[in-house]
Scaffold this motif. Structure first.
Motif, PDB file in Angstrom:
ATOM      1  N   LEU A 173      41.588 -77.774 -46.075  1.00 37.06           N
ATOM      2  CA  LEU A 173      42.442 -76.664 -45.647  1.00 37.06           C
ATOM      3  C   LEU A 173      43.086 -76.967 -44.295  1.00 37.06           C
ATOM      4  CD1 LEU A 173      40.235 -73.588 -46.617  1.00 37.06           C
ATOM      5  CD2 LEU A 173      42.450 -74.187 -47.626  1.00 37.06           C
ATOM      6  N   THR A 174      42.306 -77.507 -43.381  1.00 33.18           N
ATOM      7  CA  THR A 174      42.826 -77.821 -42.056  1.00 33.18           C
ATOM      8  C   THR A 174      43.879 -78.909 -42.115  1.00 33.18           C
ATOM      9  OG1 THR A 174      40.726 -77.184 -41.016  1.00 33.18           O
ATOM     10  CG2 THR A 174      42.180 -78.632 -39.761  1.00 33.18           C
ATOM     11  N   ARG A 175      43.604 -79.940 -42.857  1.00 32.24           N
ATOM     12  CA  ARG A 175      44.508 -81.099 -42.874  1.00 32.24           C
ATOM     13  C   ARG A 175      45.793 -80.838 -43.634  1.00 32.24           C
ATOM     14  NH1 ARG A 175      43.012 -87.084 -45.419  1.00 32.24           N
ATOM     15  NH2 ARG A 175      44.652 -88.266 -44.332  1.00 32.24           N
ATOM     16  N   ARG A 176      45.722 -80.146 -44.761  1.00 33.91           N
ATOM     17  CA  ARG A 176      46.866 -80.087 -45.675  1.00 33.91           C
ATOM     18  C   ARG A 176      47.431 -78.683 -45.915  1.00 33.91           C
ATOM     19  NH1 ARG A 176      47.196 -85.133 -47.419  1.00 33.91           N
ATOM     20  NH2 ARG A 176      45.324 -86.381 -47.826  1.00 33.91           N
ATOM     21  N   PHE A 177      46.745 -77.638 -45.465  1.00 41.06           N
ATOM     22  CA  PHE A 177      47.178 -76.291 -45.831  1.00 41.06           C
ATOM     23  C   PHE A 177      47.324 -75.365 -44.626  1.00 41.06           C
ATOM     24  CE2 PHE A 177      45.516 -78.156 -49.680  1.00 41.06           C
ATOM     25  CZ  PHE A 177      46.462 -77.788 -50.624  1.00 41.06           C
ATOM     26  N   VAL A 178      47.638 -75.948 -43.485  1.00 44.01           N
ATOM     27  CA  VAL A 178      47.947 -75.190 -42.278  1.00 44.01           C
ATOM     28  C   VAL A 178      49.366 -75.516 -41.864  1.00 44.01           C
ATOM     29  CG1 VAL A 178      47.489 -75.100 -39.782  1.00 44.01           C
ATOM     30  CG2 VAL A 178      45.599 -74.884 -41.398  1.00 44.01           C
ATOM     31  N   LEU A 179      50.109 -74.502 -41.416  1.00 45.13           N
ATOM     32  CA  LEU A 179      51.519 -74.676 -41.072  1.00 45.13           C
ATOM     33  C   LEU A 179      51.843 -73.877 -39.816  1.00 45.13           C
ATOM     34  CD1 LEU A 179      54.481 -75.526 -41.887  1.00 45.13           C
ATOM     35  CD2 LEU A 179      54.594 -73.354 -43.122  1.00 45.13           C
ATOM     36  N   PHE A 180      52.606 -74.501 -38.909  1.00 43.92           N
ATOM     37  CA  PHE A 180      53.166 -73.794 -37.757  1.00 43.92           C
ATOM     38  C   PHE A 180      54.645 -73.580 -38.031  1.00 43.92           C
ATOM     39  CE2 PHE A 180      49.354 -75.765 -36.197  1.00 43.92           C
ATOM     40  CZ  PHE A 180      48.825 -74.843 -35.310  1.00 43.92           C
ATOM     41  N   ASP A 181      55.047 -72.309 -38.001  1.00 39.16           N
ATOM     42  CA  ASP A 181      56.407 -71.962 -38.408  1.00 39.16           C
ATOM     43  C   ASP A 181      56.974 -70.903 -37.472  1.00 39.16           C
ATOM     44  OD1 ASP A 181      58.755 -71.512 -39.839  1.00 39.16           O
ATOM     45  OD2 ASP A 181      57.797 -70.160 -41.270  1.00 39.16           O
ATOM     46  N   GLY A 182      57.956 -71.287 -36.674  1.00 44.75           N
ATOM     47  CA  GLY A 182      58.605 -70.336 -35.785  1.00 44.75           C
ATOM     48  C   GLY A 182      57.677 -69.663 -34.814  1.00 44.75           C
ATOM     49  N   GLY A 183      56.718 -70.416 -34.281  1.00 43.63           N
ATOM     50  CA  GLY A 183      55.774 -69.848 -33.325  1.00 43.63           C
ATOM     51  C   GLY A 183      54.598 -69.143 -33.950  1.00 43.63           C
ATOM     52  N   GLU A 184      54.498 -69.149 -35.276  1.00 43.11           N
ATOM     53  CA  GLU A 184      53.361 -68.545 -35.971  1.00 43.11           C
ATOM     54  C   GLU A 184      52.550 -69.630 -36.669  1.00 43.11           C
ATOM     55  OE1 GLU A 184      54.656 -65.611 -38.700  1.00 43.11           O
ATOM     56  OE2 GLU A 184      55.326 -64.201 -37.171  1.00 43.11           O
ATOM     57  N   LYS A 185      51.250 -69.409 -36.722  1.00 41.83           N
ATOM     58  CA  LYS A 185      50.373 -70.301 -37.465  1.00 41.83           C
ATOM     59  C   LYS A 185      50.002 -69.638 -38.779  1.00 41.83           C
ATOM     60  CE  LYS A 185      46.182 -73.079 -37.220  1.00 41.83           C
ATOM     61  NZ  LYS A 185      44.987 -73.460 -36.447  1.00 41.83           N
ATOM     62  N   LYS A 186      50.067 -70.398 -39.859  1.00 41.83           N
ATOM     63  CA  LYS A 186      49.778 -69.852 -41.182  1.00 41.83           C
ATOM     64  C   LYS A 186      48.784 -70.757 -41.900  1.00 41.83           C
ATOM     65  CE  LYS A 186      54.496 -68.025 -41.438  1.00 41.83           C
ATOM     66  NZ  LYS A 186      55.783 -68.053 -42.151  1.00 41.83           N
ATOM     67  N   ILE A 187      47.930 -70.143 -42.686  1.00 43.83           N
ATOM     68  CA  ILE A 187      47.019 -70.882 -43.549  1.00 43.83           C
ATOM     69  C   ILE A 187      47.245 -70.407 -44.979  1.00 43.83           C
ATOM     70  CG2 ILE A 187      45.109 -69.243 -43.245  1.00 43.83           C
ATOM     71  CD1 ILE A 187      43.209 -71.699 -43.279  1.00 43.83           C
ATOM     72  N   ALA A 188      47.141 -71.314 -45.930  1.00 45.15           N
ATOM     73  CA  ALA A 188      47.520 -71.006 -47.308  1.00 45.15           C
ATOM     74  C   ALA A 188      46.685 -69.888 -47.913  1.00 45.15           C
ATOM     75  CB  ALA A 188      47.388 -72.260 -48.171  1.00 45.15           C
ATOM     76  N   ARG A 189      47.340 -69.070 -48.744  1.00 41.81           N
ATOM     77  CA  ARG A 189      46.628 -68.145 -49.632  1.00 41.81           C
ATOM     78  C   ARG A 189      46.051 -68.953 -50.795  1.00 41.81           C
ATOM     79  NH1 ARG A 189      48.308 -62.744 -48.916  1.00 41.81           N
ATOM     80  NH2 ARG A 189      48.921 -62.502 -46.723  1.00 41.81           N
ATOM     81  N   TYR A 190      45.096 -68.339 -51.493  1.00 40.38           N
ATOM     82  CA  TYR A 190      44.448 -69.082 -52.572  1.00 40.38           C
ATOM     83  C   TYR A 190      45.438 -69.482 -53.664  1.00 40.38           C
ATOM     84  CZ  TYR A 190      44.427 -64.947 -55.608  1.00 40.38           C
ATOM     85  OH  TYR A 190      44.807 -63.897 -56.390  1.00 40.38           O
ATOM     86  N   GLN A 191      46.464 -68.630 -53.934  1.00 44.83           N
ATOM     87  CA  GLN A 191      47.451 -68.980 -54.959  1.00 44.83           C
ATOM     88  C   GLN A 191      48.235 -70.226 -54.553  1.00 44.83           C
ATOM     89  OE1 GLN A 191      47.346 -66.120 -53.124  1.00 44.83           O
ATOM     90  NE2 GLN A 191      48.227 -64.389 -54.257  1.00 44.83           N
ATOM     91  N   GLN A 192      48.628 -70.297 -53.284  1.00 37.51           N
ATOM     92  CA  GLN A 192      49.373 -71.442 -52.783  1.00 37.51           C
ATOM     93  C   GLN A 192      48.529 -72.704 -52.834  1.00 37.51           C
ATOM     94  OE1 GLN A 192      50.031 -69.544 -49.034  1.00 37.51           O
ATOM     95  NE2 GLN A 192      52.150 -68.984 -49.500  1.00 37.51           N
ATOM     96  N   TYR A 193      47.272 -72.566 -52.445  1.00 35.28           N
ATOM     97  CA  TYR A 193      46.374 -73.718 -52.436  1.00 35.28           C
ATOM     98  C   TYR A 193      46.255 -74.326 -53.831  1.00 35.28           C
ATOM     99  CZ  TYR A 193      41.913 -76.245 -52.310  1.00 35.28           C
ATOM    100  OH  TYR A 193      40.936 -77.186 -52.446  1.00 35.28           O
ATOM    101  N   PHE A 194      45.938 -73.493 -54.829  1.00 35.88           N
ATOM    102  CA  PHE A 194      45.724 -74.045 -56.165  1.00 35.88           C
ATOM    103  C   PHE A 194      47.030 -74.492 -56.822  1.00 35.88           C
ATOM    104  CE2 PHE A 194      41.795 -71.557 -55.605  1.00 35.88           C
ATOM    105  CZ  PHE A 194      40.885 -72.574 -55.849  1.00 35.88           C
ATOM    106  N   THR A 195      48.135 -73.828 -56.520  1.00 33.94           N
ATOM    107  CA  THR A 195      49.423 -74.255 -57.061  1.00 33.94           C
ATOM    108  C   THR A 195      49.802 -75.630 -56.536  1.00 33.94           C
ATOM    109  OG1 THR A 195      50.195 -71.974 -57.291  1.00 33.94           O
ATOM    110  CG2 THR A 195      51.874 -73.689 -57.223  1.00 33.94           C
ATOM    111  N   VAL A 196      49.650 -75.830 -55.243  1.00 34.13           N
ATOM    112  CA  VAL A 196      49.980 -77.137 -54.658  1.00 34.13           C
ATOM    113  C   VAL A 196      49.081 -78.222 -55.234  1.00 34.13           C
ATOM    114  CG1 VAL A 196      49.922 -78.478 -52.511  1.00 34.13           C
ATOM    115  CG2 VAL A 196      50.957 -76.211 -52.533  1.00 34.13           C
TER     116      VAL A 196
END
Length: 340
Positions: free
Chosen positions: A296-319
């Motif tokens: 999750l840390t390596r592949r499913f964290v995103l910094f976007d426009g000053g916000e930090k986001k971590i994937a929802r379970y749907q996004q994780y399994f879809t990817v």
């Protein structure tokens, strides 16, 4: 069959959530450190959030210099420089500092070292992302951190450390509170603010708010409305066995040696008879297994426009499902398409 209910002892704080969480975390691969042990590992300083004693050992063990067909160790000075680079950050909002720290955790830091008379720059890594077993995974409870200004301290219920770096922060609440998970989320958000312990959240990647009947997760800067449940199909009997597996005697002794000693008999009996799997158990197993937390840390964290986001379970399994499809090239030289 539902396990019989044991008489509930006189609880203090949130032990009905905190102790089962610690027991499961140990069973899924985390090594328990008592508050005394973790304090020693950070040089006895509650102003520090890195377990520098463990981090020093791990950086030396994980990193080698491959140069002109030979292997060399990084110098002690370079190991300490890497720790200072990670530890001493310019104060800013936790999300801003966290982004700089995240880059260091993902990519490592560059240090200069002389090898056989050649002065070169080499990358020193904080985490081995590819070989999970080479990392050290520790869990502790009631992790005291000095608040801004050093006047007071705050004590998150559970903190998860990878190589001495606090990647996970967990707040536990009793199920009989009016809205326990909302209270835990509020506590996580408050502790990130100036005047509390934002320093801890410079490093955190996963935040959890737990109660036996409910669990939510987020990351640094996640507002209350975006804390989410993680829904995953888990094999019931395997999880039940894991939840009820007795810890090694030394781990049990360590957990119940301090402030939990008064409820040891209750939890020993509960382990012996078995208990039902809770929503808290499902969340911890799904999100906090060492391999899952690193992924999750390596592949499913995103910094976007000053916000930090971590994937929802749907996004994780879809990817995860999409990647093998995208990587497959057919006999005609084309990749398969699809719609998400």
């Amino acid at each position: 069959m539902t396990a019989p209910t044991l008489p509930t002892p006189e609880w203090r704080e949130d032990e009905s959530s905190q102790i089962p969480a610690l027991q499961l975390l140990v069973n899924i691969g985390w090594t328990y450190l008592s508050p005394d042990e973790e304090l020693k590992a950070r040089g006895g300083r509650t102003s520090r959030v890195l377990l520098t004693g463990i981090l020093t050992q791990q950086l030396a063990a994980l990193n080698r210099i491959h140069f002109k067909g030979a292997d060399h160790a990084f110098s002690d000075a370079n190991v300490q420089q890497a720790i200072q680079t990670l530890e001493f950050r310019e104060p800013d909002s936790p999300v801003r500092v966290n982004e700089g720290v995240y880059d260091l955790l993902r990519l490592g830091t560059s240090v200069t070292q002389s090898i056989d008379g050649d002065l070169k720059s080499f990358t020193l890594r904080y985490i081995d992302w590819d070989k999970r077993s080479r990392n050290a995974f520790h869990v502790t409870e009631e992790f005291a951190v000095d608040a801004d200004g050093g006047v007071d301290s705050r004590r998150p219920d559970i903190v998860l450390f990878v190589n001495g770096i606090p990647l996970g922060v967990i707040e536990c609440k009793r199920a009989d509170l009016k809205d326990p998970v909302r209270e835990a989320i509020s506590q996580q958000i408050r502790n990130q603010r100036e005047g509390y312990i934002p320093r801890l959240f410079w490093y955190a990647q996963l935040l959890l708010a737990l109660s036996p009947d409910e669990a939510r997760y987020g990351t640094v800067g996640t507002s209350e409305k975006f804390w989410a449940a993680w829904k995953e199909s888990l094999e019931p009997s395997a999880l039940h066995a894991l939840v009820n597996r007795a810890l090694a005697p030394e781990a049990t002794d360590a957990i119940f040696a301090g402030r939990f000693h008064h409820v040891r008999r209750h939890f020993d009996a509960l382990t012996a008879q078995g208990r039902d799997v809770t929503e808290q158990d499902r969340a911890l197993h799904a999100l906090c297994r060492p391999d899952r937390l690193l992924e999750l840390t390596r592949r499913f964290v995103l910094f976007d426009g000053g916000e930090k986001k971590i994937a929802r379970y749907q996004q994780y399994f879809t990817v995860r499902d999409a990647l093998p499809r995208v990587a497959t090239i057919g006999a005609d030289g084309r990749r398969q398409g699809g719609v998400v």
